[in-house]
Design an enzyme around this catalytic site. Sequence first.
Site, short mmCIF file in Angstrom:
data_model
loop_
_atom_site.label_atom_id
_atom_site.label_comp_id
_atom_site.label_asym_id
_atom_site.label_seq_id
_atom_site.Cartn_x
_atom_site.Cartn_y
_atom_site.Cartn_z
N HIS A 156 0.84 -1.21 0.00
CA HIS A 156 0.00 0.00 0.00
C HIS A 156 0.87 1.25 0.00
CE1 HIS A 156 -2.06 -3.30 2.21
NE2 HIS A 156 -2.99 -3.03 1.34
S1 FES Z 1 1.76 -0.55 3.30
FE1 FES Z 1 0.14 -1.90 3.76
S2 FES Z 1 1.17 -3.71 4.40
FE2 FES Z 1 2.76 -2.30 4.01
#
Ligand code: FES
Length: 191
Positions: A156
């Site tokens: 993410h």
């Molecule tokens: S940014 Fe979501 S698990 Fe690493």
Amino acid sequence: MADTTGTATPEAAVEHGEDGVRRRDFINIAAIGAAGVGGASVLLPLISQMAPSEDVLAESSTEVDISAIEPGQAIKAIFRKQPLFVRRLTEKEIAEAGAVNAGSLRDPQTLEERTKEGHRDILVTMGVCTHLGCVPLGAAEGEVKGEFGGYFCPCHGSHYDTAGRIRKGPAPTNLEVPEYVFTSDTVIQAG
Ligand code: FES
């Protein structure tokens, strides 16, 4: 006379309109909630049976020989079944970490607080993103290290700096520094 305006009668509004939808939603939500509670009560005993006891956890430790890690390189080890990153920072990376006002960070910590005295160049962290647990990139040769030169979690988009501190993205805290000691100048023991 029949209503030709297309406007719903008050009765129809109750049956098909907002109130009706809300009532159905409530029933659905209540049903899911009850299923969730039932599911959790079945799962919990299973999880507690699978979890290692405190004794087993306390005994498990990992030794890592760091003598072959060149400045700017990292190695991956396994500690308690999870990835462990051990990185030897360059002078430049140490300077970059030190130039940041730690108080302005999401999870305020200095490089000094995250490393051992006399070994400021050795950064030991779990290789587990603190958002939802993916393994960040940046430890292996050629992997992207993110906008702050440390680690990058592709799941993410969390960016960690050269001290493994969260600088951008959804992760709430810095990469965890596990308990470890230097058993010699070239060996660390985690756990
Ligand atoms: S940014 Fe979501 S698990 Fe690493």
